[in-house]
Design an enzyme around this catalytic site. Structure first.
Site, short mmCIF file in Angstrom:
data_model
loop_
_atom_site.label_atom_id
_atom_site.label_comp_id
_atom_site.label_asym_id
_atom_site.label_seq_id
_atom_site.Cartn_x
_atom_site.Cartn_y
_atom_site.Cartn_z
NE ARG A 104 -3.69 -0.33 2.23
CZ ARG A 104 -4.76 -0.55 1.47
NH1 ARG A 104 -5.23 0.41 0.70
NH2 ARG A 104 -5.35 -1.73 1.46
CB THR A 108 -1.90 7.19 -3.32
OG1 THR A 108 -1.33 5.87 -3.44
CG2 THR A 108 -0.97 8.18 -4.04
CG ASP A 200 -0.53 -9.95 9.99
OD1 ASP A 200 -0.03 -10.90 9.34
OD2 ASP A 200 -0.50 -8.77 9.60
CG ASP A 203 2.85 -10.60 11.60
OD1 ASP A 203 3.83 -10.58 10.83
OD2 ASP A 203 2.28 -9.55 12.01
#
Length: 209
Positions: A104, A108, A200, A203
């Site tokens: 990401r 933006t 996550d 992870d």
């Protein structure tokens, strides 16, 4: 509008419950993810076409069925999607595997492709995109867009856990892509994590947290 399939098979639900547990370690988490991926792709392929062929058993000649139609490609979204590949390939060993990686942009906030390697004949394959978590849907939608830009149109998405927000985002961006999930959870929290989710997935899969 493409369909959303939520699997309620007892084995899938049992294994997913263990994965959600905060006390489940990396080794068991990896094994369970692979096993659930195998069980899910068994259902994903239920309506794939077959053709009748003639074979010879030790007793006599007979008619039997084999998979037909387009060959299959598996596209994990890096990195957590890697944990689902072995389970899928245990049932479809002749499938080819591509990889797509996104990050990401901090300015933006849009997904940016940093890696994409697809089978050379990907546009002629039925592609199964895999990623354990479908949270906001941003990464999955972008990954499917990048794959479509390379001429591929026969795509389905397979996730372990999805949030309603992620389902809606993918359906809006790609109304032609069927979505298969083991669980449709309640919602996203303020940090974009699925509730109740499992944390996550990357992870927990690789022991990086």
């Amino acid at each position: 509008m493409a369909k959303v399939h939520v699997f309620d098979h007892p084995l899938i639900q049992h294994k997913l419950s263990i994965m959600r547990d905060v006390n489940t370690g990396c080794k068991e988490f990896r094994e369970l993810l692979s096993e659930i991926a195998m069980l899910m792709v068994y259902e994903v392929t239920r309506d794939f076409p077959t053709e009748e062929v003639e074979i010879e058993t030790p007793i006599c000649k007979t008619k039997a069925k084999k998979m037909a139609g387009k060959p299959i490609g598996i596209i994990p979204i890096l990195r957590a999607g890697l944990g689902m590949v072995d389970g899928v390939m245990s049932l479809i060993p002749n499938a080819k595997v591509g990889h797509i990686g996104l990050y990401r942009d901090p300015q933006t906030l849009e997904p940016v492709e940093y890696y994409c390697k697809l089978p050379e004949d990907a546009e002629h394959r039925q592609l199964i995109v895999v990623d354990p978590m479908l949270a906001t849907g941003g990464s999955a939608s972008a990954a499917i867009s990048f794959i479509k830009e390379r001429g591929c149109n026969n795509i389905c998405l397979v996730n372990l856990i999805a949030a309603p927000e992620g389902i809606a985002a993918v359906q809006k961006a790609h109304p032609d892509v069927d979505i298969y999930v083991a669980a449709l959870d309640e919602k996203l929290n303020d940090h974009g994590y699925i509730i109740p989710g499992l944390g996550d997935a990357g992870d927990r899969l690789f022991g990086t947290k």
